[in-house]
Design an enzyme around this catalytic site. Structure first.
Site, PDB file in Angstrom:
ATOM      1  N   HIS A 146      -3.317  -2.801  -0.232  1.00  0.00           N
ATOM      2  CA  HIS A 146      -2.320  -2.287  -1.179  1.00  0.00           C
ATOM      3  C   HIS A 146      -2.213  -3.238  -2.382  1.00  0.00           C
ATOM      4  O   HIS A 146      -2.415  -4.439  -2.241  1.00  0.00           O
ATOM      5  CB  HIS A 146      -0.975  -2.123  -0.485  1.00  0.00           C
ATOM      6  CG  HIS A 146      -0.920  -0.884   0.362  1.00  0.00           C
ATOM      7  ND1 HIS A 146       0.127  -0.001   0.335  1.00  0.00           N
ATOM      8  CD2 HIS A 146      -1.826  -0.366   1.234  1.00  0.00           C
ATOM      9  CE1 HIS A 146      -0.109   0.997   1.174  1.00  0.00           C
ATOM     10  NE2 HIS A 146      -1.289   0.802   1.740  1.00  0.00           N
TER      11      HIS A 146
ATOM     12  N   GLU B 101       6.067   5.256  -1.601  1.00  0.00           N
ATOM     13  CA  GLU B 101       7.189   4.311  -1.703  1.00  0.00           C
ATOM     14  C   GLU B 101       7.919   4.447  -3.036  1.00  0.00           C
ATOM     15  O   GLU B 101       9.116   4.215  -3.125  1.00  0.00           O
ATOM     16  CB  GLU B 101       6.697   2.876  -1.515  1.00  0.00           C
ATOM     17  CG  GLU B 101       5.712   2.421  -2.580  1.00  0.00           C
ATOM     18  CD  GLU B 101       5.074   1.073  -2.272  1.00  0.00           C
ATOM     19  OE1 GLU B 101       5.136   0.626  -1.114  1.00  0.00           O
ATOM     20  OE2 GLU B 101       4.498   0.463  -3.193  1.00  0.00           O
TER      21      GLU B 101
ATOM     22  N   GLU C 285       0.712  -9.228   4.124  1.00  0.00           N
ATOM     23  CA  GLU C 285       1.156  -9.289   2.734  1.00  0.00           C
ATOM     24  C   GLU C 285       0.808 -10.684   2.220  1.00  0.00           C
ATOM     25  O   GLU C 285       1.119 -11.689   2.857  1.00  0.00           O
ATOM     26  CB  GLU C 285       2.664  -9.036   2.635  1.00  0.00           C
ATOM     27  CG  GLU C 285       3.245  -9.223   1.240  1.00  0.00           C
ATOM     28  CD  GLU C 285       2.556  -8.361   0.194  1.00  0.00           C
ATOM     29  OE1 GLU C 285       2.404  -7.146   0.410  1.00  0.00           O
ATOM     30  OE2 GLU C 285       2.125  -8.922  -0.847  1.00  0.00           O
TER      31      GLU C 285
END
Lengths: 715, 715
Positions: free
Chosen positions: A495, A520, A427
């Site tokens: 993502h 999600e 991330e």
């Protein structure tokens, strides 16, 4: 027909059309016409003699200078590259080839087109630009090319002026335009209604820059009536160029390219020779044909990677969903302010909810291994999650230091012994500069411990500050990371990155991306039942999506009393998604405990292939339903999946795609008779049946339901 | 006295001064007073009882949110951190230490101060900030500290509100404020005249963002009159924070900090615990004492490098001046559009003027070796110079690929055999993101071939686009590169980087920087004769400058008929610069052929030290003259240098700094009697003389002239 066009036609008569060229698709059904009208370039498109696009303008506005150091350059002097042209050259070409994707929906993709390249000279500035059209049997692609020349070496785009001017109102499945998020809910309305419905289409997002009355590409359209036409507007090969949205001129059904600006408001820095992305108009009377189109991939360059053997289809589980739903956490400690390289994480107070711990990960590995998965994603393994988001913090992660309770060597060794690869998680929190600084070290760490794939994320505002998720600098970043990862033989699953534009032909290790509202969002606000029937017509047109299906426990009150959140599908629809939504990287996103309770249904997820030799879109209507059949790579096995929107639907699966004369055993996973996505989502019915190419299997889908079928030859 | 302050004094009486603290310098001459007046913090400073600074405000304006994705956030909601304070704590401390710089002007720097740290609480937001004052015998340093606390973890600065409120008009030597360049000509005027003279002080620069009516730090001021006071406003330890300019309130002689904004208009992203740079007010009745101040270094942290033995004083020549003057070129070919990684440079047409070619470099190596230099800089060795500038081109250099006519291995081997190190050159063209991507590879290449120092450059607008040369992101970049270079044992000499703030105490391998108008400007537009007498009072306060002196052939018509450009000094003044301008990295910038013609004068450049055990500022007046004596590191040798502005001046060098009783031989290099910087710059006179500590050497400097003296013990 619009009044304005009648005027243009009249002008055309009086001043003369200086130049006009025609191009036909190989099957002759499409015709593209190019013309210069008073020096202004227009193209139009027709299908079987009926106009798809009316004459639509081409061109650019560019800034006068090639560098600025202002915050906002939008008011700086500019030059037009949209009028005053004469045609000075015209070249025709054609191609008909079958090429083999590294991973794909079919063994071979057909790339068959006729090409017309028109060189235009703008006298005043003595600049040449080329417009290159490729007309396929499934529609039109075109791009601009800027040859290197004395008067055109470097320029900054103020805006690309490309238009898509439709003759009539249409139904549109659209996302509100935005420079930073694609995670809105799809809206369905007529084009003429978009401005009125636009504001309500903009939901809060952690990073967003909505474009008033704009919509995103890919955009799905349908001309309704006696001769319906399904039309998809998208772009292919977005390289060194911003991603595009579309401004909507609702009253005359016209869309105009709206590029994503950079921190200064510039829309692309160009050094010639250069080409833009391809603008694509896929069109067919059959929605199925639009879904089957491989045009975006055909318009990308073949990969330059010499060895692609390390790029492998992957079915994976993850230590992930339990954080998404709020059962556990990414962060290790109770701190809310940590500094990488300064904070001693072993001294922090553990929050007791850190999921990426040795014991839990081993349990996940055991389960994934027992059920034949390839990989296990673990999020929250690395230090920095305590304050990772919303702080404009550049040095937010180092991508190499595990939390104290995550033994990276032990866990990888343990996984490898059990036939599982751990999937890395990077991330970035949008801090792309920081990620670029660490990328080599991070990939080396992956090589060292045997990770072969990484899920990356770009949650939050971008650093370099002022840049956007889809501006040119970030486009280059995503492509750069894909290429760099390839040097380490690493597959990338990004993502919050830009929606794909067929680039995995060029970067086949960029196996999947999110770039839309994934599973999600079922717990972040919900995906409406029709959501998954629109995604394949939009987001998936340019490449696989890591949608992360497979939620069996759809009700959050299972975990938390009085929690009203729920996944808005039946369990059987979750299975159908594995076939409907193509990705060579597919997740079984739910917790092991939920699969344990439904091992019979789980069997489909275990069986289903993720790489294919053939694909048939059996039936599809955007926003309503999709039925897809696929043949597993290198096997005689077929898998069929179907999903529906908020309406219950019956369907008959015609198995005529099977080998004639061969006997198969089909296992059908369908909604239970009493199933209901709200009240009884886990009701399903599984049965087996011997079938041949003459068989037809009737299925009943409840509202937001679906089904899946696995078909294996009888030995 | 200003009317406004009388009002404040009155308010003080009526509402009460809630809190007041006093701090004295170790010698008792300075007194700093801090007070809260109606919750607003003020500090003031006096010297020997007379006010230096009237009560001046402290504080910040901060944005309400901690992340934004807009182009311009200046209108976003903000909070004040400048009023509503109460004092909740007060701590006092003091220090008296001598520390040893790795390279420096003296063997030991004295760090002697009394400290007062006041913790303020802003009730409304329940936020604590600390103001820490250090009062030295040469003036005041103070900074803000933000302890980590529940209500203060992350914030974005809208502006630092620190004031410097002077009681009267003063003479100022100032540069126009700018976010992107320090390469303006120094202006001399009263503070009250700055706004009227500001526009004329802004010259064209390749990257500039002038701040209307602003001036740069360090700023040199002089309160004239019977009791003159020399005052220097600067900043120390600029780390993770933008560099500061000063807004000028001319009518009340007040300066206010004006930080450099980033691409979004933010002025610093703070994660607590954090500290700001130190704001410094150096003051003395003697200009010489200001020049001798080491306050900016004292206010920086000691280095963390364990080994500094590889950081070495360096005297160097360069394949450089011939490109600056236009005799040869950085670029290899006639192309004007090249792409790194795509263009085959061996196929381009050589322009015939490429200086960094094997033959020429070998000749330079031969000359530098013969005359005892340490290093040779070669610019234009690497591919990309064809279109390196002004194109907003991010991938402009790769820093690792030599031009076809530059044999990197052969030339380094050749140099090493002759006792010379080649000095690497990394021009970034302002594309800092690109440089960061390549830095490791570039430094590895340097290690491989034995380069130990790099000159870096930041010409042009910054990428990340919208950032500025002095914004926080770039400050972090420069510091990051210095630290990264240290990992490879590489010394850095950065050009167009931010003016130093004493950071070479912390990063001693950042041996020098340009960061002001250097010798190159003699041919880019000219440095006025006073220029070098102002630089040591401003630019040099925070660290060495690579001014690149040593131009013997000052007239450009020597190279090009009718060329009117000329270096505005005599040859003897060029020699004086080697002593007046401290840098442990000193260049002899002229061409070997010009030194060959003046070998006797060149001897001084060969002899002069660049690292020192002691320094005495004999006499100095900003804008007029400087006379400096320095003792060579580890030797009994002294070197004296003097320079003057546009006025001829006499001076008597009093050698009382020499060891008593010891005999020395002095070699005096002075302006010839008929010397003149315009008409006869190369006239000089050299003579030798035996001297002792009782000797006095009279020197005559012609207009823009100077002198140099080397003094060695008689054996």
């Amino acid at each position: 027909m619009k009044k304005r066009n009648i005027t243009i036609a009249f002008l055309g008569l009086s001043f003369g059309v200086l130049s006009a060229q025609s191009l036909k698709s190989p099957d002759g059904k499409f015709e593209m016409n190019f013309k210069l009208e008073n020096g202004v370039p227009y193209y139009s498109l027709s299908y079987e003699g009926n106009p798809v696009l009316e004459p639509s303008k081409l061109g650019f506005e560019v800034f006068k200078k090639s560098t600025y150091n202002y915050k906002d350059i939008s008011n700086q002097e500019s030059l037009n590259l949209s009028s005053g042209f004469v045609k000075i050259d015209e070249k025709r070409d054609s191609k008909n080839e079958d090429w083999q994707p590294v991973l794909g929906e079919k063994k071979f993709y057909k790339n068959h087109y006729n090409e017309l390249a028109i060189t235009l000279n703008q006298k005043e500035q003595n600049k040449n630009i080329v417009v290159k059209f490729r007309l396929f049997n499934d529609g039109l692609g075109f791009r601009y090319e800027f040859p290197q020349q004395e008067n055109l070496n470097y320029f900054i785009i103020k805006e690309e002026l490309t238009e898509f001017d439709f003759p009539m109102d249409m139904k549109a499945w659209w996302l509100a335009g935005d420079y930073d998020t694609q995670e809105y809910v799809y809206q369905t309305s007529n084009v003429s209604e978009i401005p009125a419905k636009w504001a309500a289409a903009v939901e809060d997002n952690v990073s967003q820059s909505p474009i008033k009355n704009g919509v995103q590409t890919p955009l799905m359209l349908k001309r309704e009536g006696k001769k319906p036409l399904y039309i998809n507007l998208a772009e292919a090969a977005v390289i060194d160029y911003p991603a595009s949205n579309l401004d909507v001129s609702a009253k005359d059904y016209k869309f105009t390219i709206h590029l994503t600006p950079d921190a200064q408001g510039a829309k692309g820095y160009v050094q010639t020779s250069a080409v833009t992305p391809w603008r694509t108009i896929i069109a067919s009377p059959k929605a199925e044909e639009v879904l089957a189109s491989k045009m975006l991939f055909n318009l990308n360059e073949p990969t330059k990677y010499k060895d692609t053997s390390w790029i492998k289809p992957t079915k994976y589980m993850g230590v992930w969903w339990e954080m998404i739903i709020g059962k556990s956490q990414w962060a290790y400690s109770t701190a809310d302010n940590v500094k990488i390289g300064e904070t001693d994480f072993t001294k922090l107070t553990p929050n007791g909810k850190h999921a990426a711990n040795n014991e839990k990960v081993k349990n996940y590995i055991d389960f994934a291994s027992k059920h034949g998965f390839d990989a296990l994603l673990i999020e929250g393994w690395n230090i920095g999650w305590e304050d990772w988001f919303g702080k404009s913090k550049e040095f937010v992660f180092d991508f190499v230091t595990p939390y104290p309770d995550f033994d990276i060597k032990m866990l990888n060794d343990y996984a490898h012994k059990k036939g599982i690869r751990l999937m890395m998680h990077h991330e970035t929190s949008g801090a792309a500069t920081n990620y670029e600084r660490w990328a080599d070290e991070a990939f080396k760490l992956m090589n060292k411990y045997g990770y072969t794939a990484v899920k990356s994320g770009y949650v939050g505002n971008i650093i370099p500050r002022g840049e956007h998720h889809y501006s040119q600098w970030m486009i280059n970043h995503y492509n750069r990371i894909a290429e760099k990862a390839a040097n380490y033989k690493i597959m990338v699953n990004s993502h919050e990155s830009v929606r794909p534009s067929g680039l995995n032909r060029t970067y086949p290790n960029w196996v999947a991306a999110e770039a839309a509202r994934g599973t999600e969002y079922e717990v972040f606000g919900g995906n409406p039942p029709e959501h998954q029937t629109i995604l394949p017509f939009t987001r998936f047109m340019g490449g696989p999506m890591d949608y992360t299906p497979g939620i069996f426990q759809t009700k959050m009150n299972y975990y938390f009393p009085n929690d009203t959140r729920f996944v808005k599908t039946t369990l059987a629809k979750q299975l159908g998604l594995y076939v409907v939504m193509y990705s060579p990287l597919q997740m079984a996103a739910d917790l092991p405990e939920n699969y344990e309770k439904h091992l019979e249904a789980f069997q489909f997820i275990k069986d289903v292939a993720v790489d294919w030799d053939d694909t048939k879109i059996l039936a599809a209507e955007p926003g309503d339903y999709i039925h897809t059949a696929r043949k597993a790579k290198g096997k005689e096995e077929w898998f069929v999946g179907g999903i529906t929107d908020e309406n219950a639907r019956d369907f008959v699966v015609d198995l005529s795609f099977l080998d004639k004369g061969r006997k198969y055993e089909a296992t059908i996973y369908e909604d239970g008779k009493d199933a209901d996505y709200v009240n009884n989502p886990q009701s399903y019915h599984i049965y087996k049946k011997v079938v041949t190419s003459k068989s037809k299997i009737p299925v009943k889908m409840v509202r937001s339901g679906g089904y899946a079928i696995s078909i294996k030859p009888v030995k």
